[in-house]
Design a protein around this motif. Structure first.
Motif, PDB file in Angstrom:
ATOM      1  N   UNK A   1       0.810  -1.221   0.000  1.00  0.00           N
ATOM      2  CA  UNK A   1       0.000   0.000   0.000  1.00  0.00           C
ATOM      3  C   UNK A   1       0.846   1.276   0.000  1.00  0.00           C
ATOM      4  N   UNK A   2       1.952   1.259   0.750  1.00  0.00           N
ATOM      5  CA  UNK A   2       2.730   2.478   0.928  1.00  0.00           C
ATOM      6  C   UNK A   2       3.972   2.531   0.037  1.00  0.00           C
ATOM      7  N   UNK A   3       4.107   1.585  -0.884  1.00  0.00           N
ATOM      8  CA  UNK A   3       5.289   1.569  -1.752  1.00  0.00           C
ATOM      9  C   UNK A   3       5.450   2.880  -2.514  1.00  0.00           C
ATOM     10  N   UNK A   4       4.339   3.411  -3.027  1.00  0.00           N
ATOM     11  CA  UNK A   4       4.407   4.628  -3.836  1.00  0.00           C
ATOM     12  C   UNK A   4       4.853   5.860  -3.073  1.00  0.00           C
ATOM     13  N   UNK A   5       4.737   5.829  -1.745  1.00  0.00           N
ATOM     14  CA  UNK A   5       5.143   6.979  -0.933  1.00  0.00           C
ATOM     15  C   UNK A   5       6.649   7.045  -0.726  1.00  0.00           C
ATOM     16  N   UNK A   6       7.352   5.974  -1.078  1.00  0.00           N
ATOM     17  CA  UNK A   6       8.788   5.906  -0.812  1.00  0.00           C
ATOM     18  C   UNK A   6       9.565   5.498  -2.070  1.00  0.00           C
ATOM     19  N   UNK A   7       9.546   6.343  -3.106  1.00  0.00           N
ATOM     20  CA  UNK A   7      10.226   5.982  -4.357  1.00  0.00           C
ATOM     21  C   UNK A   7      11.741   5.994  -4.214  1.00  0.00           C
ATOM     22  N   UNK A   8      12.399   5.234  -5.055  1.00  0.00           N
ATOM     23  CA  UNK A   8      13.859   5.224  -5.094  1.00  0.00           C
ATOM     24  C   UNK A   8      14.375   6.617  -5.440  1.00  0.00           C
ATOM     25  N   UNK A   9      15.414   7.031  -4.730  1.00  0.00           N
ATOM     26  CA  UNK A   9      16.075   8.288  -5.055  1.00  0.00           C
ATOM     27  C   UNK A   9      15.571   9.508  -4.325  1.00  0.00           C
ATOM     28  N   UNK A  10      14.420   9.404  -3.666  1.00  0.00           N
ATOM     29  CA  UNK A  10      13.959  10.517  -2.826  1.00  0.00           C
ATOM     30  C   UNK A  10      14.917  10.644  -1.651  1.00  0.00           C
ATOM     31  N   UNK A  11      14.908  11.799  -1.024  1.00  0.00           N
ATOM     32  CA  UNK A  11      15.812  12.045   0.100  1.00  0.00           C
ATOM     33  C   UNK A  11      15.053  11.764   1.394  1.00  0.00           C
ATOM     34  N   UNK A  12      15.666  10.918   2.259  1.00  0.00           N
ATOM     35  CA  UNK A  12      14.999  10.448   3.470  1.00  0.00           C
ATOM     36  C   UNK A  12      15.906  10.653   4.676  1.00  0.00           C
ATOM     37  N   UNK A  13      15.311  11.143   5.752  1.00  0.00           N
ATOM     38  CA  UNK A  13      16.030  11.258   7.015  1.00  0.00           C
ATOM     39  C   UNK A  13      15.005  11.040   8.121  1.00  0.00           C
ATOM     40  N   UNK A  14      15.075   9.900   8.787  1.00  0.00           N
ATOM     41  CA  UNK A  14      14.096   9.528   9.805  1.00  0.00           C
ATOM     42  C   UNK A  14      14.769   9.349  11.157  1.00  0.00           C
ATOM     43  N   UNK A  15      14.015   9.622  12.199  1.00  0.00           N
ATOM     44  CA  UNK A  15      14.453   9.310  13.556  1.00  0.00           C
ATOM     45  C   UNK A  15      13.248   8.841  14.356  1.00  0.00           C
ATOM     46  N   UNK A  16      13.515   8.246  15.515  1.00  0.00           N
ATOM     47  CA  UNK A  16      12.432   7.649  16.287  1.00  0.00           C
ATOM     48  C   UNK A  16      12.731   7.702  17.776  1.00  0.00           C
ATOM     49  N   UNK A  17      11.676   7.529  18.548  1.00  0.00           N
ATOM     50  CA  UNK A  17      11.763   7.439  20.004  1.00  0.00           C
ATOM     51  C   UNK A  17      10.656   6.515  20.500  1.00  0.00           C
ATOM     52  N   UNK A  18      10.961   5.673  21.483  1.00  0.00           N
ATOM     53  CA  UNK A  18       9.916   4.899  22.138  1.00  0.00           C
ATOM     54  C   UNK A  18       9.269   5.759  23.212  1.00  0.00           C
ATOM     55  N   UNK A  19       7.939   5.838  23.181  1.00  0.00           N
ATOM     56  CA  UNK A  19       7.193   6.700  24.087  1.00  0.00           C
ATOM     57  C   UNK A  19       6.717   5.929  25.310  1.00  0.00           C
TER      58      UNK A  19
END
Length: 470
Positions: free
Chosen positions: A322-340
């Motif tokens: 379902x979410x494949x189209x939201x994350x195309x190859x070559x886009x710029x990505x920078x993610x971070x996370x925290x457990x709440x």
């Protein structure tokens, strides 16, 4: 849940001349590509457009023996190889600058034994490969949310997907692995054989060797499941998230849910009149009978006046992509996370404020419902570590213009810093682009370091969230 690590900056010696490259290619079953060779430019890039390193050699392996040869070559030539499976991770550890990439992407074969409830997959397989092989039997291994993701990186870092509350993480369902260690030896890791290595592979990252084959436990799933996907306006966010939190408190293990705060894209299937509206979306899958799921998930579609509602039964294979189209190859990505540790009104207001401040309309602020089966597995059972947090905050910055790199990266870091006071201090390894904090003197940390000393004493595998053998 994050190992003690230091990302090295992915630099390696650049003096790999043609004669050295030919030495590796001699007797190699796959292809060895030198920079400038035909086909090199097509296979060198990785998914994250932020990662622009170019290796000198790419060893496209066809077997564990090829991998062993490439590992020995790296050690003999003082190289620190990068290991590539699906090449779909945030940190970009599947490549390196001026060095050697050990590429498993040709190794994508999947074998299924439906009677035994097991699947065996090559280290270059993606979740799409695995799902296509298992779903004709009504079976699945817990994977991720994007089908193009490689099974290797996701599993070794944990593996959060739509089945996490019903059947656990990807790493929890890893029952055996074929591993090439730093000296080129090929090991089997299972509960009966090298069980300490299996423990480390279940969430310890790519620190102990190159996994050339994964064996997974499979579970009855699909072929059709109930999927609820409702978008509400951001201005209704407090009411929606309070209702969602109450729903999660009583939800059975079959329910796995994620909050996505973002901007409606200007494309189908979204109605034109809501394009570019900021939203709070509730995406939820029910891993059980469809009619039970339809009834149990229905409250999530009535928490306010929705912008649109795509809730419907759907094939599990479709949900996985379902979410494949939201994350195309070559886009710029920078993610971070925290457990709440909590999800009260204060946290909700902070999440909504972050969502309103996103510098890129492609970015999202997400909250993952945890618990269930994955939460009941003891912290010391796998290298993944503690599972006590009820939620995970994910700040996913996505953009296309390189001129916006600094702005988006700085905002992501600042957003997580603001939320640190609500966290238990840990983050999810697969959502970390940078070096991550060391868990000082924990029993888990000491066990990971002992494993590293045993299987990779010279830290050959350091192009990762690295555990030092000290």
């Amino acid at each position: 849940m994050v190992s003690s690590t230091e990302v090295t900056g992915q630099t390696t010696p650049s003096g790999i001349d043609d004669s050295v490259a030919r030495a590796l290619a001699s007797g190699f079953g796959g292809d060895v590509l030198h920079r400038g060779d035909a086909g090199f430019a097509e296979v060198a890039p990785v998914w994250n457009g932020m990662i622009e390193h170019t290796p000198t050699l790419i060893a496209r392996c066809s077997s564990a023996q090829d991998v062993s040869r490439a590992v020995r070559f790296a050690a003999d030539n003082n190289l620190y190889p990068a290991v590539r499976g699906g090449a779909h991770n945030i940190a970009g550890t599947a490549t390196c600058r001026d060095g050697l990439v050990i590429d498993l992407s040709p190794m994508r074969e999947v074998t299924v034994d439906p009677q035994q409830g097991r699947a065996w997959a090559g280290g270059g397989a993606t979740w799409a490969d695995l799902d296509r092989a298992t779903q004709p039997h009504g079976l699945a291994a817990p994977g991720g949310l994007v089908s193009k993701t490689g099974i290797a990186g996701l599993t070794l870092g944990g593996g959060l997907g739509w089945l996490r509350r019903k059947h656990g993480l990807s790493c929890d369902n890893l029952v055996a692995a074929e591993v090439v260690t730093a000296d080129g030896q090929i090991f089997t890791a299972s509960e009966k054989e090298n069980s300490d290595l299996l423990w480390g592979l279940r969430g310890g990252g790519g620190n102990f060797g190159v996994v050339t084959k994964f064996e997974y436990a499979l579970h009855p799933v699909g072929p059709e499941v109930m999927f609820s996907f409702t978008l509400y306006p951001l201005e209704s966010g407090r009411q929606v998230l309070q209702g969602w939190h109450e729903f999660c408190q009583a939800a059975p293990d079959e329910v796995t849910s994620i909050v996505l705060c973002g901007t409606v894209p200007e494309e189908e299937p979204f109605p034109p009149d809501i394009h570019r509206r900021q939203f709070v979306a509730l995406a939820t899958m029910y891993a059980g009978p469809v009619e039970d799921g339809r009834r149990i998930l229905s409250p999530l579609q009535a928490l306010g006046e929705p912008l649109c509602d795509f809730s419907s039964p759907a094939p599990y294979l479709e949900i996985q992509s379902n979410f494949d189209g939201d994350y195309p190859d070559g886009r710029r990505y920078y993610w971070k996370s925290l457990y709440l540790k909590q999800f009260d009104e204060t946290v909700i207001d902070q999440v909504l404020q972050l969502a309103a401040e996103r510098p890129s309309s492609l970015s999202t602020v997400d909250v993952w419902q945890l618990g269930g089966t994955m939460g009941r597995i003891p912290a010391d059972a796998t290298a993944f570590g503690d599972r006590g947090a009820p939620y995970l905050l994910g700040v996913e910055s996505n953009w296309d213009d390189p001129a916006e790199d600094t702005r988006n990266r700085d905002w992501t870091r600042a957003a997580c810093a603001r939320m640190e006071r609500f966290s238990n201090g840990n983050s999810y390894l697969n959502f970390e682009p940078d070096s991550v904090p060391v868990e000082q003197d924990s029993a888990r940390e000491q066990r990971l370091c002992r494993l590293k000393r045993l299987y990779d004493p010279d830290n050959l595998f350091r192009q990762n969230h690295n555990i030092r053998p000290v």
